[in-house]
Design an enzyme around this catalytic site. Structure first.
Site, PDB file in Angstrom:
ATOM      1  NE  ARG A  82      83.315  81.353  65.382  1.00 38.32           N
ATOM      2  CZ  ARG A  82      83.438  80.614  66.507  1.00 38.32           C
ATOM      3  NH1 ARG A  82      84.594  80.105  66.442  1.00 38.32           N
ATOM      4  NH2 ARG A  82      82.701  80.732  67.384  1.00 38.32           N
ATOM      5  NE  ARG A 136      75.605  54.713  71.573  1.00 35.49           N
ATOM      6  CZ  ARG A 136      74.447  55.186  71.122  1.00 35.49           C
ATOM      7  NH1 ARG A 136      74.177  56.304  71.395  1.00 35.49           N
ATOM      8  NH2 ARG A 136      73.522  54.283  70.425  1.00 35.49           N
ATOM      9  CE1 TYR A 179      79.959  58.805  69.695  1.00 38.09           C
ATOM     10  CE2 TYR A 179      78.974  58.000  67.766  1.00 38.09           C
ATOM     11  CZ  TYR A 179      78.919  58.658  68.897  1.00 38.09           C
ATOM     12  OH  TYR A 179      77.807  59.215  69.442  1.00 38.09           O
ATOM     13  NE  ARG A 218      80.245  62.305  74.595  1.00 39.07           N
ATOM     14  CZ  ARG A 218      80.962  62.357  75.853  1.00 39.07           C
ATOM     15  NH1 ARG A 218      81.756  63.251  76.213  1.00 39.07           N
ATOM     16  NH2 ARG A 218      81.415  61.053  76.780  1.00 39.07           N
ATOM     17  CD  GLU A 259      79.338  65.641  76.827  1.00 36.85           C
ATOM     18  OE1 GLU A 259      78.958  64.854  77.946  1.00 36.85           O
ATOM     19  OE2 GLU A 259      78.937  65.811  76.049  1.00 36.85           O
ATOM     20  CB  CYS A 281      81.841  75.427  72.761  1.00 32.19           C
ATOM     21  SG  CYS A 281      82.303  75.497  71.205  1.00 32.19           S
ATOM     22  NE  ARG A 338      75.424  61.275  70.058  1.00 30.40           N
ATOM     23  CZ  ARG A 338      75.110  60.581  71.589  1.00 30.40           C
ATOM     24  NH1 ARG A 338      74.218  59.823  71.602  1.00 30.40           N
ATOM     25  NH2 ARG A 338      76.374  60.613  72.156  1.00 30.40           N
TER      26      ARG A 338
END
Length: 120
Positions: free
Chosen positions: A63, A115, A107, A89, A77, A74, A7
């Site tokens: 790409r 997080r 992050y 994200r 959210e 894609c 992540r």
């Protein structure tokens, strides 16, 4: 070889195509470096953006980094009131021979607020 999910997230200062590409590249480079990955190790990559990002797709930046043969997707959210704005994200699926608790989740910038327990 084990399959792991990695992540990551990064924030933008503004919704502008070149800035989105620069920040996406910064994040993906860090995720690849911190986990010692090459594109051959990748299975797929899912990008999400908060609803305030509409200038381009983060996958377009990937790409240009040589991810053309990697399946990329894609999505948007959820628009949760009070959520951190201008966030990209990433959920990267890769062959990675390390225990789950040693996977380096990345992050960056204000996204560390999402997080703190995982931020590098």
């Amino acid at each position: 070889m084990t399959i792991r999910a990695i992540r990551g997230a990064i924030t933008l200062d503004r919704d502008e195509k070149e800035h989105l590409h620069d920040r996406t590249t910064e994040l993906v480079d860090a995720m690849m470096r911190e986990n010692s990955l090459s594109t051959d190790d990748l299975i797929s990559v899912v990008f999400t953006c908060t609803p305030d990002i509409v200038s381009d797709f983060p996958a377009a930046a990937a790409r240009t980094m040589g991810f053309g043969a990697v399946p990329l997707m894609c999505a948007q959210e959820m628009a949760v009131p009070g959520a951190l704005p201008l966030v990209v994200r990433v959920m990267m699926h890769a062959y990675l021979d390390r225990p789950r608790d040693e996977v380096a989740h990345v992050y960056l910038r204000d996204a560390v607020k999402l997080r703190r327990d995982l931020a590098q």
